[in-house]
Scaffold this motif. Structure first.
Motif, PDB file in Angstrom:
ATOM      1  N   THR A  30       3.396  -2.054   5.381  1.00  0.00           N
ATOM      2  CA  THR A  30       3.215  -3.055   4.313  1.00  0.00           C
ATOM      3  C   THR A  30       4.505  -3.306   3.545  1.00  0.00           C
ATOM      4  O   THR A  30       4.489  -3.880   2.451  1.00  0.00           O
ATOM      5  CB  THR A  30       2.120  -2.596   3.335  1.00  0.00           C
ATOM      6  OG1 THR A  30       2.580  -1.422   2.618  1.00  0.00           O
ATOM      7  CG2 THR A  30       0.831  -2.264   4.063  1.00  0.00           C
ATOM      8  N   THR A  78       0.858  -1.184   0.000  1.00  0.00           N
ATOM      9  CA  THR A  78       0.000   0.000   0.000  1.00  0.00           C
ATOM     10  C   THR A  78       0.893   1.233   0.000  1.00  0.00           C
ATOM     11  O   THR A  78       1.764   1.374   0.871  1.00  0.00           O
ATOM     12  CB  THR A  78      -0.924   0.028   1.231  1.00  0.00           C
ATOM     13  OG1 THR A  78      -1.711  -1.168   1.262  1.00  0.00           O
ATOM     14  CG2 THR A  78      -1.830   1.250   1.202  1.00  0.00           C
ATOM     15  N   ASP A 131       2.382   3.409   3.073  1.00  0.00           N
ATOM     16  CA  ASP A 131       2.059   2.716   4.328  1.00  0.00           C
ATOM     17  C   ASP A 131       3.243   1.818   4.662  1.00  0.00           C
ATOM     18  O   ASP A 131       3.405   0.729   4.107  1.00  0.00           O
ATOM     19  CB  ASP A 131       0.784   1.890   4.170  1.00  0.00           C
ATOM     20  CG  ASP A 131       0.376   1.189   5.465  1.00  0.00           C
ATOM     21  OD1 ASP A 131       1.174   1.187   6.436  1.00  0.00           O
ATOM     22  OD2 ASP A 131      -0.746   0.639   5.511  1.00  0.00           O
TER      23      ASP A 131
END
Length: 477
Positions: free
Chosen positions: A216, A210, A213
């Motif tokens: 991740t 992502t 983010d």
């Protein structure tokens, strides 16, 4: 000089005194100049060709040491009207506003964000392009709270680029790749994370499932920079990721590498440019701690410490304070000769200069003051000295000095010097007023007048002074 006549002290101020003082004769004063660490600033460079550090030239700087004694990295908002600095000593992210975009000389401090709950040793701060996410590179974690070392800490901002609205959300551990991370960057769309490691002296690449983010992230590959730099501190890329930049404290330099495929560190080629930042007038930073660019790569910002000058161990002659500090303030008495010992080995490549303007020739329109100034030997070598003879004003009833306030500065590097007060000529006998609080005031009230007399005699207001055949008579009532 005006003739002394009869008069009565009639000051309306309670507990005020008047007195007579004799000026000390001309003397030769010996002082010692040293270069010490400090001068924590963001140094701005212009690049003649965007993203090409071989074309960089020093432009200006902004001192940030007042807000943190150990700042480690800096970055800007997308439009350049905000600057952010990672303060390692206070464990704060400091936010500054810029009245002119990407011009650090127009910066002013606005606020800070405490990140100590997430890391004891924060090294860098970065943002996503919209300013709604902030990332702090943490080296030590918080062992007392069970937080391990080498983390990228992520924060959400409810108001873009306003760090007071930041809330901690998550982290990603880089410990498996490096135990002492220094800096990070994203690729253009946030699907790749690049992390600078100080233990492995490498750049580690991660895929993000992502965008932006960090929780991740998955490790992909790494590129070693150990052959060029063993203490990497700052990481940067151009817009398409085909050029990578490293700032290092071992070589005190900025290094540029080409990449065949943008942001793919496995395609990194041999370095193309390496610009040293020590003892070069066009590049004043001696110890870089981080770097960043403006949006088009025509400006480079290096956060670092360029060192600072100190005289006589930092004994300050700023009136009424006398604190010990670097870039300390001096007082030069007219007619005196001041001989500076400039033999400290750290002063190689530096020079003591004087000017009537702040920072001398480093500022637009500034000139070097050379009257009565001479040198012997080269700074940094045994026996080297710099001498200045301060001129005396011809006796006059008019206020003022032969030379107005001076400044000392480093001829090779900006923002390292301080002030020199040059009190006005007093004559052999001058009536002087004091309020009894060590605050001496004479004819020219804008001058600092402390500590300029060898002998002093004071009398309280209300006494009559009479001069008869050249003799001073005091009516004691």
């Amino acid at each position: 000089m005006s003739k002394l006549t009869d008069f009565t002290v009639t000051s309306a101020e309670k507990d005020d005194f008047y007195g007579f003082h004799r000026v000390a004769p001309s003397q030769t004063i010996h002082r010692t100049l040293t270069l010490i660490t400090g001068n924590e600033s963001v140094y701005e460079y212009t690049l003649g060709t965007g993203w090409d550090i071989s074309t960089m030239a020093y432009s200006t700087s902004y001192y940030i040491g007042f807000n943190d004694s150990n700042p480690l990295n800096t970055t800007f908002s997308t439009d350049g009207t905000k600057m952010f600095v990672m303060g390692n000593a206070d464990k704060h992210v400091d936010e500054y506003t810029l009245t002119t975009a990407f011009d650090v000389s127009t910066a002013s401090w606005r606020t800070h964000k405490d990140v100590s709950a997430q890391d004891d040793n924060p090294r860098s701060v970065r943002f996503n392009p919209t300013g709604t996410k902030m990332y702090v590179v943490g080296r030590d974690g918080v062992p007392s709270a069970g937080i391990a070392a080498s983390n990228i800490n992520e924060y959400a901002l409810t108001t873009a680029w306003d760090i007071t609205t930041a809330t901690y959300t998550d982290l990603f551990s880089c410990l498996a790749q490096d135990t002492a991370i220094s800096d990070m960057q994203f690729n253009a769309d946030g699907t790749l994370l690049l992390v600078l490691g100080d233990t492995g002296n490498d750049v580690n690449e991660y895929d993000l499932a992502t965008a932006y983010d960090v929780s991740t992230a998955t490790f992909v590959d790494s590129f070693s920079i150990g052959a060029q730099e063993t203490s990497p501190a700052g990481l940067g890329f151009n817009t398409d990721g085909t050029r990578m930049f490293i700032a290092g404290t071992d070589g005190d330099d900025v290094i540029q590498y080409p990449l065949v495929t943008g942001f793919d560190v496995s395609t990194t080629q041999a370095l193309t440019h390496e610009v040293g930042l020590t003892n070069a007038p066009s590049a004043p930073t001696m110890n870089p701690r981080g770097l960043t660019f403006n949006a088009d790569g025509t400006k480079l910002y290096v956060l670092g410490t360029a060192g600072t000058l100190m005289i006589d161990g930092g004994v300050d002659e700023l009136p009424y304070s006398h604190v010990a500090r670097s870039q300390n303030t001096m007082t030069f008495l007219e007619g005196n000769t001041y001989v500076f010992d400039v033999s400290q080995s750290a002063l190689v490549g530096h020079s003591l200069k004087f000017s009537t303007t702040v920072d001398g020739t480093h500022k637009a329109g500034g000139t070097e003051y050379v009257t009565g100034v001479s040198s012997s030997g080269s700074p940094g070598t045994p026996g080297a000295t710099t001498t200045i003879i301060v001129p005396s004003k011809t006796p006059s009833t008019d206020p003022g000095s032969a030379v107005d306030k001076l400044y000392y500065y480093n001829g090779g590097h900006p923002s390292q010097g301080g002030e020199i007060f040059t009190p006005e000529w007093k004559g052999n006998l001058q009536i002087t007023y004091t309020n009894g609080l060590d605050d001496i005031d004479t004819r020219y009230k804008t001058k600092h007048q402390e500590d300029i007399f060898e002998d002093s005699v004071l009398w309280k207001r209300g006494l009559d002074f009479t001069v008869v055949n050249g003799n001073l008579t005091i009516e004691m009532g």
